[in-house]
Motif scaffolding. Sequence first.
Motif, PDB file in Angstrom:
ATOM      1  N   LYS A 118      77.887  59.714  43.920  1.00  0.00           N
ATOM      2  CA  LYS A 118      78.031  59.363  42.408  1.00  0.00           C
ATOM      3  C   LYS A 118      78.396  57.712  42.246  1.00  0.00           C
ATOM      4  O   LYS A 118      77.865  57.024  41.459  1.00  0.00           O
ATOM      5  CB  LYS A 118      79.033  60.186  41.795  1.00  0.00           C
ATOM      6  N   GLY A 119      79.391  57.433  43.087  1.00  0.00           N
ATOM      7  CA  GLY A 119      79.829  56.026  43.128  1.00  0.00           C
ATOM      8  C   GLY A 119      78.583  55.224  43.389  1.00  0.00           C
ATOM      9  O   GLY A 119      78.320  53.897  42.916  1.00  0.00           O
ATOM     10  N   THR A 121      75.160  55.889  42.869  1.00  0.00           N
ATOM     11  CA  THR A 121      74.306  55.531  41.760  1.00  0.00           C
ATOM     12  C   THR A 121      74.705  54.742  40.701  1.00  0.00           C
ATOM     13  O   THR A 121      73.762  53.900  40.163  1.00  0.00           O
ATOM     14  CB  THR A 121      74.307  56.805  41.220  1.00  0.00           C
ATOM     15  N   LYS A 122      76.148  54.261  40.508  1.00  0.00           N
ATOM     16  CA  LYS A 122      76.279  53.224  39.727  1.00  0.00           C
ATOM     17  C   LYS A 122      75.881  51.638  40.301  1.00  0.00           C
ATOM     18  O   LYS A 122      75.649  50.909  39.550  1.00  0.00           O
ATOM     19  CB  LYS A 122      77.820  53.077  39.314  1.00  0.00           C
ATOM     20  N   VAL A 123      76.159  51.670  41.662  1.00  0.00           N
ATOM     21  CA  VAL A 123      76.062  50.584  42.274  1.00  0.00           C
ATOM     22  C   VAL A 123      74.363  49.946  42.383  1.00  0.00           C
ATOM     23  O   VAL A 123      74.269  48.919  42.080  1.00  0.00           O
ATOM     24  CB  VAL A 123      76.395  50.485  44.014  1.00  0.00           C
ATOM     25  N   GLY A 125      72.021  51.547  40.362  1.00  0.00           N
ATOM     26  CA  GLY A 125      71.107  51.719  38.976  1.00  0.00           C
ATOM     27  C   GLY A 125      70.330  52.738  39.232  1.00  0.00           C
ATOM     28  O   GLY A 125      69.418  52.815  38.385  1.00  0.00           O
ATOM     29  N   GLY A 251      77.751  44.740  41.593  1.00  0.00           N
ATOM     30  CA  GLY A 251      78.301  44.741  40.226  1.00  0.00           C
ATOM     31  C   GLY A 251      77.972  43.568  39.186  1.00  0.00           C
ATOM     32  O   GLY A 251      78.288  43.901  38.012  1.00  0.00           O
ATOM     33  N   ASN A 254      71.427  45.311  39.711  1.00  0.00           N
ATOM     34  CA  ASN A 254      71.265  46.105  40.941  1.00  0.00           C
ATOM     35  C   ASN A 254      69.537  46.507  41.025  1.00  0.00           C
ATOM     36  O   ASN A 254      68.925  46.182  39.939  1.00  0.00           O
ATOM     37  CB  ASN A 254      71.951  47.437  40.366  1.00  0.00           C
ATOM     38  N   ARG A 257      68.069  48.241  37.681  1.00  0.00           N
ATOM     39  CA  ARG A 257      67.882  46.860  36.537  1.00  0.00           C
ATOM     40  C   ARG A 257      66.552  46.217  36.945  1.00  0.00           C
ATOM     41  O   ARG A 257      65.826  45.838  36.105  1.00  0.00           O
ATOM     42  CB  ARG A 257      69.085  46.385  36.253  1.00  0.00           C
ATOM     43  N   GLU A 342      85.287  48.577  40.045  1.00  0.00           N
ATOM     44  CA  GLU A 342      84.039  47.849  39.892  1.00  0.00           C
ATOM     45  C   GLU A 342      84.440  46.401  39.570  1.00  0.00           C
ATOM     46  O   GLU A 342      83.335  45.570  39.901  1.00  0.00           O
ATOM     47  CB  GLU A 342      83.685  48.304  38.262  1.00  0.00           C
TER      48      GLU A 342
END
Length: 491
Positions: A118-119, A121-123, A125, A251, A254, A257, A342
């Motif tokens: 899950k972490g 996926t944020k890194v 995108g 951060g 990614n 994007r 983050e």
Amino acid sequence: MTFRQARYDEPLVCELAPGRAAGEAPAAVPGLPERWRRKAPIDWPELSELEVVRHYTRLSQMNFGIDTMAYPLGSCTMKYNPKVSELLARRRTASELHPYQPEETVQGALEILWRLEKGLTKVTGLPEVSLQPAAGAHGEFSALLMVRAYFRERGEDAQRTEVLLPDTAHGTNPASAMMAGYTTREIPSKDGCVHVDELRAAVGPKTAAFMLTNPNTAGLFESEIVEIAQTVHDAGGLLYYDGANLNAILGMTNPGRMGFDVAHLNLHKTFATPHGGGGPGAGVLAANERLAPYLPVPRVVKRGRKYALDYDRPKSIGKIKTAYGNFGLDLRAYVFLLSHGEEGLRHIARRAVLNSNYLAHRLARYLPRPFRPLVKHEFLLSGAPLKERGVRTLDVAKRLLDEGVHAPTIYFPSLVEESMMIEFPETESRRELDAFVAAFERAVTDTPENLHAAPRHTSVGRVDEVLAARQLLLSWKDLKAAGANLEAFRR
């Protein structure tokens, strides 16, 4: 401050003395059938325990290591890893897990894997992640198998046979594409970045994917990435992200994007897991909605308050590793993410880019820089002017070893003559960067005679690289057999 000089000027030699031993093997094993018994004694190295301890201790002191030396190879190869990650990964509750334990006995480990995914996926995108690949190239190959599965389902597999690559691509990219059954086609650069007009001319109905690193291996951010993604997608192809240089954009932006469909990350480069010297790897895969159904199985899922490994993914490319990922490295990466948060990840990117640009500006006094003035995490110098003195980039790299600093990457990427790639990651201080500048100045301004003879103060001097590659000496028995010919490896 100056770099510590290497202290071992002579090769390490262990004298073998008949009858000397660190222990005693049993003469015979009771009940062992005669046909299994040795007919001749084992040719053991004859050394005492103290000599063995001193031998390996000295070998460790002769090696370059990030704990004692600066590495201008940075996050791509040797980045400092916080010891808290190491300590937690070595606890018995983590290190003694077995990959085939029943799921109910490893709920904590599965939760860590789930939270790490899950972490990441944020890194990245990208909405779904698999931790299964064992290394970056393994992730590349798996991603291309996903691309093939995607086009096979659409009935286009026989048509989409080509993978496009920039001329700055890592060498594993074309290798992975070929292993996945594709042919490759190189896209030339313009000022160090993808030549978009050449890309437009190359894409078409045969294009399966375009493999790209951003920032690229010249240390440049592909500022036309949105247009590149649109060009590939308009042709019906997919965009693959090589995450080797993710350290520069953590951060800040990614792959999601930027328009990438699938990406691999190197936990063993960016997220606090040991790598240099052949250490273990973890080549995470991330994918968008289009390609996520094809990710390898099993997938870590949460069902109520419990965690499980899910194999029920009919479109998956299947299992690509005997166990699920490399848990020790995954745990280190999870601790790294939690430790930084983050804002901490953004600081890593900012500091890495600052270090790179500061050092590039200082070193431009000694060798020219081929591309734009601002770079990301790494930069290129050209040693072409050195040839006027009969010197090459290789000579400077060898001379830097005598300054007590590891040599940077040389002769890659090949689009720059006599190239030298330098990357000091976020963990290095300005004092360390200034020390490297001073060492670099001494190396590059030394006499041709000294440069050709370097290194002088390492355990092994300049070797004949062709001969060394053809006649590998990999064990003490090889050295013993080489005997007097050992000196042939030295120039």
